[in-house]
Scaffold this active site. Structure first.
Site, PDB file in Angstrom:
ATOM      1  N   THR A 292     140.401  -7.822 -32.882  1.00 33.74           N
ATOM      2  CA  THR A 292     138.993  -7.904 -33.286  1.00 33.74           C
ATOM      3  C   THR A 292     138.077  -7.857 -32.060  1.00 33.74           C
ATOM      4  O   THR A 292     136.992  -7.283 -32.122  1.00 33.74           O
ATOM      5  CB  THR A 292     138.704  -9.178 -34.111  1.00 33.74           C
ATOM      6  OG1 THR A 292     139.227 -10.306 -33.425  1.00 33.74           O
ATOM      7  CG2 THR A 292     139.327  -9.101 -35.484  1.00 33.74           C
TER       8      THR A 292
ATOM      9  N   VAL B 106     148.666  -1.951 -36.579  1.00 36.49           N
ATOM     10  CA  VAL B 106     149.065  -0.539 -36.610  1.00 36.49           C
ATOM     11  C   VAL B 106     148.200   0.286 -35.655  1.00 36.49           C
ATOM     12  O   VAL B 106     148.233   1.511 -35.670  1.00 36.49           O
ATOM     13  CB  VAL B 106     148.958   0.047 -38.044  1.00 36.49           C
ATOM     14  CG1 VAL B 106     149.877  -0.714 -39.000  1.00 36.49           C
ATOM     15  CG2 VAL B 106     147.519   0.033 -38.558  1.00 36.49           C
TER      16      VAL B 106
ATOM     17  N   HIS C 258     154.447  -3.306 -39.317  1.00 36.15           N
ATOM     18  CA  HIS C 258     153.749  -2.530 -40.346  1.00 36.15           C
ATOM     19  C   HIS C 258     153.534  -1.078 -39.945  1.00 36.15           C
ATOM     20  O   HIS C 258     152.722  -0.376 -40.540  1.00 36.15           O
ATOM     21  CB  HIS C 258     152.410  -3.204 -40.687  1.00 36.15           C
ATOM     22  CG  HIS C 258     152.572  -4.582 -41.246  1.00 36.15           C
ATOM     23  ND1 HIS C 258     151.593  -5.542 -41.182  1.00 36.15           N
ATOM     24  CD2 HIS C 258     153.624  -5.177 -41.867  1.00 36.15           C
ATOM     25  CE1 HIS C 258     152.036  -6.668 -41.756  1.00 36.15           C
ATOM     26  NE2 HIS C 258     153.252  -6.468 -42.161  1.00 36.15           N
TER      27      HIS C 258
END
Ligand code: ZN
Length: 235
Positions: A12, A89, A105
């Site tokens: 983030t 990812v 993932h």
């Protein structure tokens, strides 16, 4: 040995929103879940078309690794961090210089054919869309293409999960960074490591279900906390 598990929170600060977070896209777009669910994706060319455009618009294309990614890569290069597992990812660990990354993932920049498993890249698929194809098919067999991310309804890569479980069980220190520890198998990796005697350290802004198991819980911003923590652990 030190094993590190990272989740959306580490990216983030690089400008990639946490799609599961309170302000995430899941709530903004009711159709988002369809774009990342394998059954809808395989059944509906329009969902595939929108899914390609969703990937094209991802902030991951231009995102740069932040100090947490860079510190982890440096610690991996010196062998101080043995295994790096991620739920992300976005490829930012590799961009920071990390070697092997166990991507639970998958990775959004790869493309695979669901028919013959031929590999290509997201860039190639988007280039074909730009050249006029609405939903590019596999050039080998004509099958449906998808990114190499694990979609809802798909199984995780067995070898990667096995390797992640082994790393968790063998670790002396297990650090969970920027993950809510609410999605499997990431959540159980932290529990397994703690159960096997590892010192569990959690770096996350919000509480996780495993905070009580942790030897240390750090709420500081990840870009500050991770370089500091790694310096402490490796001296
Ligand atoms: Zn194919």
């Amino acid at each position: 040995m030190i094993t590190v598990l990272t989740g959306a929170g580490i990216s983030t600060e690089s400008g990639i929103p946490d799609y599961r977070g309170a302000a995430g896209l899941w709530r903004a777009d009711p159709d988002y879940q369809k774009l990342v669910t394998i059954d809808y994706y395989l059944a509906d060319p329009d969902i595939r078309r929108r899914s390609w455009e969703f990937r094209r618009a991802s902030p991951a294309w231009s995102a740069e690794p932040n100090p947490a990614h860079l510190a982890l890569a440096a610690s991996q290069q010196t062998g101080e961090v043995d295994r790096l597992i991620t739920q992300n990812v976005d490829g930012l660990h590799q961009k920071a210089g990390s070697g092997e990354v166990l991507e639970l993932h998958g990775n959004m920049f790869g493309v695979v054919c669901v028919g013959c498993a031929a590999r290509s890249t997201l860039r190639e698929a988007l280039d074909r869309i730009d050249a006029g194809e609405a939903d590019p098919a596999c050039l080998e067999c004509g099958g449906i293409l998808k990114t190499t991310t694990v979609m809802f309804g798909e199984a995780l890569d067995h070898d990667i999960v096995t390797e992640a479980v082994r790393a968790a069980r063998q670790s002396e220190v297990f650090v969970a960074v920027g993950t809510s520890l609410q999605v499997q198998p990431a959540a159980s990796l932290a529990a397994m490591a703690a159960g096997a005697g590892a010192r569990l350290v959690i770096v996350n802004a919000d509480p996780t279900p495993y905070d009580d198991l942790a030897a240390e819980v750090i709420r500081d911003p990840i870009g500050v906390a991770v370089p500091r923590l790694l310096a402490e652990l490796t001296t």
